[in-house]
Scaffold this motif. Structure first.
Motif, mmCIF file in Angstrom:
data_model
loop_
_atom_site.group_PDB
_atom_site.id
_atom_site.type_symbol
_atom_site.label_atom_id
_atom_site.label_comp_id
_atom_site.label_asym_id
_atom_site.label_seq_id
_atom_site.Cartn_x
_atom_site.Cartn_y
_atom_site.Cartn_z
ATOM 1 N N SER A 48 8.222 -3.617 -5.454
ATOM 2 C CA SER A 48 8.218 -2.732 -4.279
ATOM 3 C C SER A 48 7.836 -1.314 -4.675
ATOM 4 O O SER A 48 7.079 -0.641 -3.963
ATOM 5 N N LEU A 49 8.372 -0.866 -5.820
ATOM 6 C CA LEU A 49 8.030 0.488 -6.289
ATOM 7 C C LEU A 49 6.539 0.590 -6.606
ATOM 8 O O LEU A 49 5.904 1.603 -6.299
ATOM 9 N N LEU A 50 5.994 -0.472 -7.186
ATOM 10 C CA LEU A 50 4.564 -0.458 -7.505
ATOM 11 C C LEU A 50 3.732 -0.382 -6.220
ATOM 12 O O LEU A 50 2.787 0.415 -6.125
ATOM 13 N N CYS A 51 4.097 -1.194 -5.222
ATOM 14 C CA CYS A 51 3.372 -1.173 -3.940
ATOM 15 C C CYS A 51 3.515 0.192 -3.272
ATOM 16 O O CYS A 51 2.548 0.732 -2.706
ATOM 17 N N ALA A 52 4.748 0.749 -3.319
ATOM 18 C CA ALA A 52 4.977 2.059 -2.691
ATOM 19 C C ALA A 52 4.172 3.140 -3.389
ATOM 20 O O ALA A 52 3.636 4.048 -2.747
ATOM 21 N N LEU A 53 4.077 3.024 -4.724
ATOM 22 C CA LEU A 53 3.304 4.016 -5.477
ATOM 23 C C LEU A 53 1.827 3.957 -5.089
ATOM 24 O O LEU A 53 1.190 4.992 -4.833
ATOM 25 N N VAL A 54 1.288 2.739 -5.008
ATOM 26 C CA VAL A 54 -0.123 2.586 -4.627
ATOM 27 C C VAL A 54 -0.347 3.094 -3.204
ATOM 28 O O VAL A 54 -1.293 3.845 -2.931
ATOM 29 N N LEU A 55 0.558 2.697 -2.289
ATOM 30 C CA LEU A 55 0.404 3.119 -0.891
ATOM 31 C C LEU A 55 0.486 4.636 -0.759
ATOM 32 O O LEU A 55 -0.306 5.258 -0.026
ATOM 33 N N SER A 56 1.446 5.245 -1.463
ATOM 34 C CA SER A 56 1.595 6.697 -1.340
ATOM 35 C C SER A 56 0.422 7.434 -1.962
ATOM 36 O O SER A 56 0.000 8.471 -1.456
ATOM 37 N N LEU A 57 -0.161 6.896 -3.055
ATOM 38 C CA LEU A 57 -1.302 7.552 -3.684
ATOM 39 C C LEU A 57 -2.549 7.500 -2.802
ATOM 40 O O LEU A 57 -3.292 8.484 -2.702
#
Length: 638
Positions: free
Chosen positions: A398-407
């Protein structure tokens, strides 16, 4: 070749339907600068009223359709005049978006109460037999849809470009303050545009009804389709709405035919995300450019509600004691519902940190719940790992997906950021349904074991309740401590004024990223615990509807309080359990409560309680000081 042409004709038909609904989105946004997600709800209500007049009451088809459009338009105009238009002066664009979510939820709840949960289909206007052109076959209803779309577009073009009323609408779209100065009644134009958009939606609903099955939740599907179409084409552009609708229809039909029907929505949503990131004004942008940050015109943010310092710790101690003693004061059959409310509260804490403290809107929180729940469940079922390890892997993903989405969404703010998170949630929905081998598809993932830590297992509802309650208490104490530090002050500065916060040296991007990651991690934890609690996980438990429900719970409970969302979660989870005969009214009351809170109770239930406690504390303090003063005077006289 004939097969390809047949698929394209199907795409044009579906795309025309999307374009009709998208036109309503575009009209309201041009005049008010807001997105109205209730458009699909009005299409559904119009279609079902037409069905009732024609099939249940026996009226001729033409009279039924006209009566349905007029009835829906009148009701929609009144609803807009008393809810949407007054909110234009007091809510931000993002909160207006959520208000329309409340209107959509209320409309779907009304349909559930009035027509029930069974499906309805209106027969084609001119028979079932399709028209043949060689090897190509065109459904008879398609001509009604194409003809209606052409008439609607021509009427709208004539109204906007050739009438005095249209010039007033264009003036409001260009600059509302300038329009007011030249004598245009802007609120009246907003009501007119809302009513006109409702009429377009109801017309779309009645002509589309014979081509689809109508259920109480079909309004959301209409809304999502029209919303994707208008964002791809251009939110404020009529040509963009039409082009976006037709493009979307062609893409979904071609993806269904040549890829898979399960991934056609995912393809469309991926294109939507790309458009939002790289061309947020759409492929045919309008000339009108509106400011979308948190200080848009005269719209303001509410103050954060706080308990008086002298009653913070007594209230916290009382709260913890109440949570521990609660299972012994209520019927044990309610414990499971209470545990569910506590699990949802974990996701709400993260959402409150993001929306209430940082001022960023997320309509895709349930997407991270889905990632956490499915990953944890899959790991424990297929690899027999400890549940705690499955939860950690889910949080990491989830953190990885959130990081990609936020970037990739760093450039987006306000309304466009909210739309991007909604698109992300819908994309996760598509994967949850499409990846059958991993998630179980529409049937859901079964066989998830109960949560355990070594030899201690939490299979009983009471144990699970205390586990989740303990997790909630720990998270709350950690976050309250963090919010009292410079970290919390920075978040509140960003929420109030990003430009001023940046001038003070606050790294806005870094703080937003950290909060988004915390929010995603808490949502993932919530989804994992939900999977272990129910031993089952299905798309409807963590779908986009859950994201919208989370927003409703947050607003009803109280934003920017951390504790307040618990009231919203308990209210909306327990009421249907305690009052089973009234369960059918849950959706309707949920939408109505959301509207009322936005309009009249912006600080939610918790805010009202805090105000009452703070007032009582002040009265007690004044009385105590007065008594001490009188006692001192009496002593002096002696």
């Amino acid at each position: 070749m004939a097969e390809f042409l047949q698929i394209c004709i199907g795409g044009l038909l579906v795309g025309t339907i999307y374009a009709l609904i998208a036109l309503g989105f575009s009209l309201i946004h041009r005049v008010t600068g807001a997105i109205n997600l209730a458009q699909g709800g009005f299409a559904l209500v119009g279609a079902l009223i037409g069905y009732t007049f024609n099939q249940s009451l026996g009226f001729p088809l033409a009279i039924s359709l006209v009566a349905a459009v007029l009835t829906t338009t009148a009701a929609g105009t009144l609803l807009g005049a008393f809810t949407f238009v007054p909110a234009l002066r007091s809510l931000s664009n993002a909160n207006l978006l959520m208000l329309t979510v409340g209107i959509l939820t209320m409309l779907e709840g009304f349909v559930l109460v009035a027509w029930g949960s069974q499906p309805y289909t209106l027969p084609p206007f001119t028979g079932e037999e399709p028209f043949g052109f060689g090897q190509i076959h065109v459904p008879s209803q398609a001509f009604w849809i194409f003809g209606t779309a052409i008439v609607v577009v021509l009427c709208l073009w004539f109204l906007v470009n050739r009438t005095r009323l249209g010039r007033s609408l264009r003036a409001c779209a260009e600059h509302q303050n300038a329009a007011t100065l030249v004598g245009i009644d802007v609120p009246r134009m907003a009501i007119f545009s809302f009513g006109l958009a409702t009429m377009i939606a109801s017309v779309a609903g009645v002509v589309v009804a014979p081509t689809t099955t109508l259920q109480f939740n079909s309004g959301s599907l209409f809304t999502i389709s029209g919303f994707i179409a208008v964002v791809i084409g251009g939110v404020s552009s009529f040509p963009g709405a039409i082009a976006g609708g037709i493009l979307l229809g062609l893409i979904t039909q071609l993806a269904t035919a040549y890829v898979s029907s399960l991934f056609s929505s995912a393809v469309a949503l991926f294109i939507l995300l790309v458009v939002l990131i790289y061309a947020p004004t759409g492929i045919i942008p309008s000339r009108v450019v509106r400011r979308q940050d948190v200080r848009d015109d005269n719209r303001v943010t509410n103050h954060i509600t706080r308990l008086a310092p002298q009653i913070v710790w007594p209230a916290a101690a009382f709260g913890v004691a109440f949570v521990i003693a609660l299972p012994w004061m209520i019927d044990l059959t309610v414990i499971s519902s209470l545990t569910m409310a506590a699990i949802i509260f974990i996701a709400l804490i993260g959402l409150d940190l993001l929306m209430g403290y940082t001022g960023q809107v997320s309509l895709g929180q349930a997407g991270f719940m889905a990632i956490g729940g499915y990953v944890a469940g899959y790991m424990t079922i297929n690899y027999e790992v400890e549940p705690i390890l499955g939860i950690l892997v889910g949080i990491a993903l989830s953190l990885l997906c959130a990081l990609v989405l936020s970037l990739v969404t760093l450039r987006l703010r306000g309304l466009y950021l909210a739309l991007a998170t909604l698109a992300f949630g819908l994309l996760i929905d598509s994967f949850a349904i499409g990846l059958v081998d991993i998630t179980g598809g529409p049937s859901g993932m079964v066989g998830i074991p109960s949560f355990s830590i070594g030899p201690i297992d939490f299979s009983s509802p009471l144990r699970m309740y205390y586990l989740v309650a303990g997790v909630n208490i720990v998270i709350l104490f950690v976050l309250f401590g963090a919010l009292r530090s410079s970290f919390g002050r920075a978040l509140q500065a960003i929420r109030t004024d990003q430009m001023a916060a940046s001038a003070l040296g606050i790294n806005i991007v870094r703080y937003k990223l950290v909060v988004f990651l915390i929010s995603a991690a808490l949502a993932s934890l919530s989804g994992s615990l939900m999977a272990f609690s129910f031993n089952f996980l299905a798309p409807e438990m963590i779908g986009s509807a859950r994201s919208l429900e989370l927003v409703a719970m947050l607003v009803i409970g109280g934003e920017g309080t951390l504790v307040g969302p618990a009231f919203g979660s308990i209210l909306m989870t327990l009421l249907p359990t305690l009052f089973q005969p009234l369960a059918i009214y849950k959706t309707f009351f949920s939408g109505t409560l959301l509207i009322i809170c936005f309009l009249y109770l912006p600080q939610g239930i918790y805010g009202s309680i805090v105000h009452a406690l703070n007032r009582a504390a002040r009265l007690f303090e004044v009385g105590f000081r007065g008594k001490a003063l009188l006692s001192g005077v009496a002593n002096d006289r002696r």
